[in-house]
Enzyme design. Structure first.
Site, PDB file in Angstrom:
ATOM      1  N   LYS A 210       0.846  -1.202   0.000  1.00 60.74           N
ATOM      2  CA  LYS A 210       0.000   0.000   0.000  1.00 60.74           C
ATOM      3  C   LYS A 210       0.881   1.251   0.000  1.00 60.74           C
ATOM      4  CE  LYS A 210      -2.405  -1.681   3.503  1.00 60.74           C
ATOM      5  NZ  LYS A 210      -3.313  -1.778   4.610  1.00 60.74           N
ATOM      6  N   HIS A 211       1.840   1.263  -0.884  1.00 61.58           N
ATOM      7  CA  HIS A 211       2.710   2.435  -1.033  1.00 61.58           C
ATOM      8  C   HIS A 211       3.397   2.369  -2.392  1.00 61.58           C
ATOM      9  CE1 HIS A 211       5.509  -0.586   0.880  1.00 61.58           C
ATOM     10  NE2 HIS A 211       6.162  -0.252  -0.222  1.00 61.58           N
TER      11      HIS A 211
END
Ligand code: T46
Length: 146
Positions: free
Chosen positions: A57-58
């Site tokens: 999630k980055h």
């Protein structure tokens, strides 16, 4: 699940698979032979026992990485800000290149899943973009734009 990687800044990376008769297999990753950068850091992720876990999630600003699922299987979500896709990694010698400016997630870990990651630089928290809107802003796009 897609077989061909179509997002920008990503591709499958296949390394050797050298069987040693009935005694196992060796796979070898080498700088600039099958890994497209000099490896400065290696880390691995394991004990992935939560079936709901979604890691990643980055995106990274400068870091390049190659991720292998060296035991079990998992799914990798890839998103270049325009195109999204999900791939499955289930072979220890076939990994995925995670280039710059690529939002990525790791999920659906099987039993005994182990992720091995080769990275082009040392850990640097400021290289991470952990907010999706900030990611879109960083790459100069607006949500839903072209
Ligand atoms: C990535 C994906 C594929 C460190 O202190 N040093 C390190 O080298 C790493 C990789 C992590 N950490 C710390 C930072 C956090 O406090 O370990 C903790 C968990 O890291 P994170 O939440 O970033 O883990 P993932 O699995 O979401 O992401 C990792 C890498 O951090 C990231 O670069 O691209 O794997």
């Amino acid at each position: 699940m897609e077989n061909k990687i179509i997002v920008k800044h990503s591709q499958y990376i296949e390394i050797s698979r050298i069987p040693d008769g009935h005694d196992g297999v060796i796979s070898v990753a080498e700088n600039h032979k099958n890994i497209p950068f000099d490896v400065k850091r290696v880390y691995y992720i394991y004990d992935l026992n939560n079936p709901e876990a979604i890691r990643g999630k980055h995106a990274h600003k400068k870091l390049e990485q190659v991720l292998f699922c060296i035991s079990g299987s998992c799914e990798i979500g890839l998103d270049d800000g325009t195109t999204k896709q999900t791939i499955k990694l289930d072979k220890p010698n076939i990994g995925v290149y995670l280039g710059i400016e690529l939002w990525h997630t790791m999920q659906k870990f099987s039993n005994h899943c182990i992720l091995l990651v080769l990275a082009s630089d040392y850990y640097n928290a400021s290289d991470y973009i952990r907010d999706y809107d900030e990611f879109l802003e960083y790459i100069g796009k607006e949500r839903g734009g072209q």
